[in-house]
Design a protein around this motif. Structure first.
Motif, PDB file in Angstrom:
ATOM      1  N   LEU A   1       0.945  -1.310  -0.147  1.00 19.38           N
ATOM      2  CA  LEU A   1       0.078   0.155  -0.001  1.00 19.38           C
ATOM      3  C   LEU A   1       0.712   1.455   0.089  1.00 19.38           C
ATOM      4  CD1 LEU A   1      -2.673  -0.821   2.742  1.00 19.38           C
ATOM      5  CD2 LEU A   1      -2.938  -1.057   0.208  1.00 19.38           C
ATOM      6  N   LYS A   2       0.405   2.202  -0.664  1.00 14.55           N
ATOM      7  CA  LYS A   2       1.112   3.565  -0.613  1.00 14.55           C
ATOM      8  C   LYS A   2      -0.094   4.542  -0.424  1.00 14.55           C
ATOM      9  CE  LYS A   2       2.882   5.391  -4.364  1.00 14.55           C
ATOM     10  NZ  LYS A   2       4.083   5.790  -5.131  1.00 14.55           N
ATOM     11  N   ILE A   3      -0.059   5.567   0.530  1.00 15.33           N
ATOM     12  CA  ILE A   3      -1.159   6.282   0.838  1.00 15.33           C
ATOM     13  C   ILE A   3      -0.760   7.732   0.775  1.00 15.33           C
ATOM     14  CG2 ILE A   3      -3.012   7.074   2.471  1.00 15.33           C
ATOM     15  CD1 ILE A   3      -3.163   4.138   3.468  1.00 15.33           C
ATOM     16  N   ILE A   4      -1.290   8.383  -0.100  1.00 18.84           N
ATOM     17  CA  ILE A   4      -0.922  10.204  -0.109  1.00 18.84           C
ATOM     18  C   ILE A   4      -2.284  10.751   0.369  1.00 18.84           C
ATOM     19  CG2 ILE A   4      -0.146  12.155  -1.566  1.00 18.84           C
ATOM     20  CD1 ILE A   4       1.419   9.710  -3.447  1.00 18.84           C
ATOM     21  N   PHE A   5      -2.080  11.411   1.419  1.00 16.72           N
ATOM     22  CA  PHE A   5      -3.187  12.392   2.087  1.00 16.72           C
ATOM     23  C   PHE A   5      -2.967  13.666   1.656  1.00 16.72           C
ATOM     24  CE2 PHE A   5      -6.141  13.798   5.260  1.00 16.72           C
ATOM     25  CZ  PHE A   5      -7.275  12.950   4.912  1.00 16.72           C
ATOM     26  N   ASP A   6      -3.760  14.416   0.967  1.00 14.79           N
ATOM     27  CA  ASP A   6      -3.829  16.010   0.716  1.00 14.79           C
ATOM     28  C   ASP A   6      -2.308  16.192   0.323  1.00 14.79           C
ATOM     29  OD1 ASP A   6      -6.193  16.511   1.411  1.00 14.79           O
ATOM     30  OD2 ASP A   6      -5.893  16.902   3.560  1.00 14.79           O
ATOM     31  N   GLY A   7      -1.621  15.343  -0.488  1.00 17.46           N
ATOM     32  CA  GLY A   7      -0.569  15.724  -1.126  1.00 17.46           C
ATOM     33  C   GLY A   7       0.845  15.323  -0.376  1.00 17.46           C
TER      34      GLY A   7
ATOM     35  N   TYR B   1      -3.513  -1.105  -8.485  1.00 18.43           N
ATOM     36  CA  TYR B   1      -4.786  -0.565  -8.719  1.00 18.43           C
ATOM     37  C   TYR B   1      -4.031   1.098  -7.922  1.00 18.43           C
ATOM     38  CZ  TYR B   1      -9.102   2.234  -7.252  1.00 18.43           C
ATOM     39  OH  TYR B   1     -10.105   3.113  -7.078  1.00 18.43           O
ATOM     40  N   ASP B   2      -4.262   2.237  -8.884  1.00 18.28           N
ATOM     41  CA  ASP B   2      -4.223   3.366  -8.473  1.00 18.28           C
ATOM     42  C   ASP B   2      -5.573   4.338  -8.575  1.00 18.28           C
ATOM     43  OD1 ASP B   2      -3.313   6.219  -8.260  1.00 18.28           O
ATOM     44  OD2 ASP B   2      -1.436   5.941  -9.229  1.00 18.28           O
ATOM     45  N   SER B   3      -5.757   5.064  -7.342  1.00 17.07           N
ATOM     46  CA  SER B   3      -7.223   5.757  -7.377  1.00 17.07           C
ATOM     47  C   SER B   3      -7.409   6.847  -8.398  1.00 17.07           C
ATOM     48  CB  SER B   3      -7.527   6.064  -5.777  1.00 17.07           C
ATOM     49  OG  SER B   3      -6.446   7.051  -5.479  1.00 17.07           O
ATOM     50  N   LEU B   4      -6.032   7.244  -8.615  1.00 17.46           N
ATOM     51  CA  LEU B   4      -6.214   8.529  -9.693  1.00 17.46           C
ATOM     52  C   LEU B   4      -6.368   7.903 -11.114  1.00 17.46           C
ATOM     53  CD1 LEU B   4      -3.301  10.636  -8.443  1.00 17.46           C
ATOM     54  CD2 LEU B   4      -5.518  11.041  -8.003  1.00 17.46           C
ATOM     55  N   LEU B   5      -6.186   6.696 -11.073  1.00 19.28           N
ATOM     56  CA  LEU B   5      -6.542   6.191 -12.589  1.00 19.28           C
ATOM     57  C   LEU B   5      -7.772   5.418 -12.661  1.00 19.28           C
ATOM     58  CD1 LEU B   5      -3.128   4.352 -13.194  1.00 19.28           C
ATOM     59  CD2 LEU B   5      -3.758   6.667 -13.982  1.00 19.28           C
ATOM     60  N   ASP B   6      -8.545   5.663 -11.630  1.00 16.66           N
ATOM     61  CA  ASP B   6      -9.966   5.019 -11.468  1.00 16.66           C
ATOM     62  C   ASP B   6     -10.910   6.195 -11.889  1.00 16.66           C
ATOM     63  OD1 ASP B   6     -12.269   3.689 -11.080  1.00 16.66           O
ATOM     64  OD2 ASP B   6     -11.742   3.009  -9.070  1.00 16.66           O
ATOM     65  N   ALA B   7     -11.723   5.992 -13.065  1.00 10.91           N
ATOM     66  CA  ALA B   7     -12.611   6.979 -13.465  1.00 10.91           C
ATOM     67  C   ALA B   7     -13.686   7.047 -12.686  1.00 10.91           C
ATOM     68  CB  ALA B   7     -13.059   6.787 -14.956  1.00 10.91           C
ATOM     69  N   GLY B   8     -14.037   6.026 -11.752  1.00 13.61           N
ATOM     70  CA  GLY B   8     -15.409   6.107 -10.931  1.00 13.61           C
ATOM     71  C   GLY B   8     -15.027   6.726  -9.698  1.00 13.61           C
ATOM     72  N   ILE B   9     -13.856   6.950  -9.425  1.00 14.06           N
ATOM     73  CA  ILE B   9     -13.395   7.801  -8.104  1.00 14.06           C
ATOM     74  C   ILE B   9     -13.401   9.229  -8.376  1.00 14.06           C
ATOM     75  CG2 ILE B   9     -11.781   8.106  -6.029  1.00 14.06           C
ATOM     76  CD1 ILE B   9     -13.266   5.429  -6.113  1.00 14.06           C
ATOM     77  N   ARG B  10     -14.227  10.154  -7.849  1.00  9.80           N
ATOM     78  CA  ARG B  10     -13.946  11.654  -7.952  1.00  9.80           C
ATOM     79  C   ARG B  10     -13.975  12.310  -6.462  1.00  9.80           C
ATOM     80  NH1 ARG B  10     -13.174  10.219 -12.245  1.00  9.80           N
ATOM     81  NH2 ARG B  10     -14.126  10.814 -14.338  1.00  9.80           N
ATOM     82  N   ASP B  11     -13.314  13.423  -6.440  1.00 10.95           N
ATOM     83  CA  ASP B  11     -13.231  14.214  -5.295  1.00 10.95           C
ATOM     84  C   ASP B  11     -12.823  13.547  -3.828  1.00 10.95           C
ATOM     85  OD1 ASP B  11     -14.293  16.213  -6.884  1.00 10.95           O
ATOM     86  OD2 ASP B  11     -16.592  15.788  -6.290  1.00 10.95           O
ATOM     87  N   GLN B  12     -11.911  12.835  -3.950  1.00 14.85           N
ATOM     88  CA  GLN B  12     -11.358  12.111  -2.993  1.00 14.85           C
ATOM     89  C   GLN B  12      -9.915  12.763  -2.505  1.00 14.85           C
ATOM     90  OE1 GLN B  12     -12.490   9.849  -1.464  1.00 14.85           O
ATOM     91  NE2 GLN B  12     -14.053   8.765  -2.854  1.00 14.85           N
ATOM     92  N   ASN B  13      -9.810  13.025  -1.150  1.00 17.07           N
ATOM     93  CA  ASN B  13      -8.447  13.712  -0.769  1.00 17.07           C
ATOM     94  C   ASN B  13      -7.498  12.790  -0.562  1.00 17.07           C
ATOM     95  OD1 ASN B  13     -10.111  12.655   1.626  1.00 17.07           O
ATOM     96  ND2 ASN B  13      -9.600  14.302   2.857  1.00 17.07           N
TER      97      ASN B  13
END
Length: 381
Positions: free
Chosen positions: A89-95, A125-137
């Motif tokens: 896992l790699k988690i980036i929260f607010d940059g 899986y990268d959440s930024l590449l998931d078109a179904g994910i929006r407005d996630q911090n």
């Protein structure tokens, strides 16, 4: 010099068995291959869907933590939980990067799905590449090693292959025994018919190619051809009767034994009968066939045959100087003896055993002082 080993030729039924089994085995392998591919693709699709759903749920969970970065304790719990499942896992929260369990050779991909790294395959899986994910911090990079999945699939494949081989072995053994049982009479008949057919052909050529024949020689050749023809007819009749018994069963009725015994007595002057049996419940056609076979077998070996009938059973006795105790054991097992041992086809022996068995009786041969006795024990006594 080394002697060459004689070539072994397969019998017709053995060739048929090999051909049938090979076709079955090939079709089974094709079906197994199709099923394996379908099962693997279905399982891989389910695994990837599970990984994607897990990664999306984890992204949503992290983003919903009071709109602030998750605590270190929660990060440690996540790291401990997923490390045991071979998941990075790699988690980036607010940059800001809050957790990274990826190895030094970071798994980077431009798409979500399977990624090959060295000898291992990962679901990435990268959440930024998931078109179904929006407005996630929060951004989540998720990589799960599929080695466990492939290992499980290999075990399923190996188990299925072992089951396939076991099924093939069982079916092959059953098919071998069934075809051997089916083709055995045909094989025996073909082997038995070779000698009389050769004799018939020889005498027929003798009659057609020789112009100067005495009337006695001509009659002798004709008698030999007729005798061998009757012999072949006898073989075929016995086999057809056996087949009819196995397919249709028997028809029982109470018959009077006196007419049947009188008919047997008229076959030859050397037959003597002693009977206290008035009636018998049986199939009249089959009991006549059995007694005719036994009496004719006795007449072929000896000039006299003794028949005794009572409530316990029927015995037919005759001299048999050529038979041994080993031959009698073969007779009791319903096996055919060679033509050097008995005169005639010998196919009446298994026929009589089958008729006795279908009536619930027991046919047994004994040999004492070169005197052969066939005992028909009623009620299996």
């Amino acid at each position: 010099m080394m002697k060459k080993k004689p070539k072994t030729t397969l019998k017709l039924w053995e060739k048929s068995f090999l051909l049938t089994f090979c076709v079955f085995f090939i079709l089974l392998n094709i079906a197994f291959g199709i099923w394996s591919v379908y099962q693997f693709k279905s399982a891989l699709t389910r695994e990837m869907e599970f990984c994607r759903a897990e990664a999306q749920q984890l992204t949503a969970r992290i983003s919903a933590v009071n709109e602030k970065a998750p605590s270190e304790l929660e990060m440690e719990r996540l790291l401990h939980f997923y490390s045991g499942r071979q998941t990075y896992l790699k988690i980036i929260f607010d940059g800001e990067q809050w957790m990274n369990s990826f190895p030094d050779d970071a798994i980077l991909a431009e798409h979500n799905g399977t990624v090959r790294v060295g000898n291992d395959t990962f679901y990435y899986y990268d959440s930024l590449l998931d078109a179904g994910i929006r407005d996630q911090n929060a951004e989540l990079c998720y990589a799960k090693n599929l080695a466990g999945f492939y290992g499980k699939q290999y075990k399923i494949l190996a188990g299925t292959a072992a089951a396939m081989l076991l099924i093939s072995a069982i079916v092959g053994a059953l098919l071998y025994q069934a075809m051997k049982r089916i083709y055995r009479p045909v094989s025996n008949i073909s082997h038995e018919l070779k000698t009389p057919l050769t004799s018939v052909m020889g005498y027929a050529q003798y009659l057609s190619q020789t112009s100067r024949l005495s009337e006695a020689d001509r009659k002798f050749a004709q008698q030999q051809i007729l005798q061998e023809a009757y012999y072949m007819k006898d073989i075929v009749d016995r086999v057809l009767t056996l087949d009819s018994i196995k397919n249709t069963g028997i028809h029982r009725e109470v018959i009077s034994m006196e007419p049947l015994l009188e008919e047997l007595c008229q076959l030859d002057d050397g037959i003597s009968i002693e009977s206290s049996l008035a009636t018998l419940e049986c199939d009249p056609v089959l009991i006549k066939s059995m007694l005719l076979n036994l009496v004719n077998n006795g007449l072929r070996e000896s000039k006299s045959v003794q028949i005794a009938a009572s409530a316990e059973g029927i015995t037919i006795s005759n001299e048999a100087p050529a038979l041994t105790a080993r031959d009698v054991r073969h007779l009791n097992q319903g096996e055919l003896l060679s033509r050097e041992k008995i005169k005639g086809s010998g196919y009446g022996i298994p026929l009589c055993h089958e008729i006795s068995k279908f009536h619930g009786w027991k046919l047994e041969y004994t040999l004492q002082h070169h005197n052969l006795t066939a005992h028909i024990h009623f009620a299996g006594k």
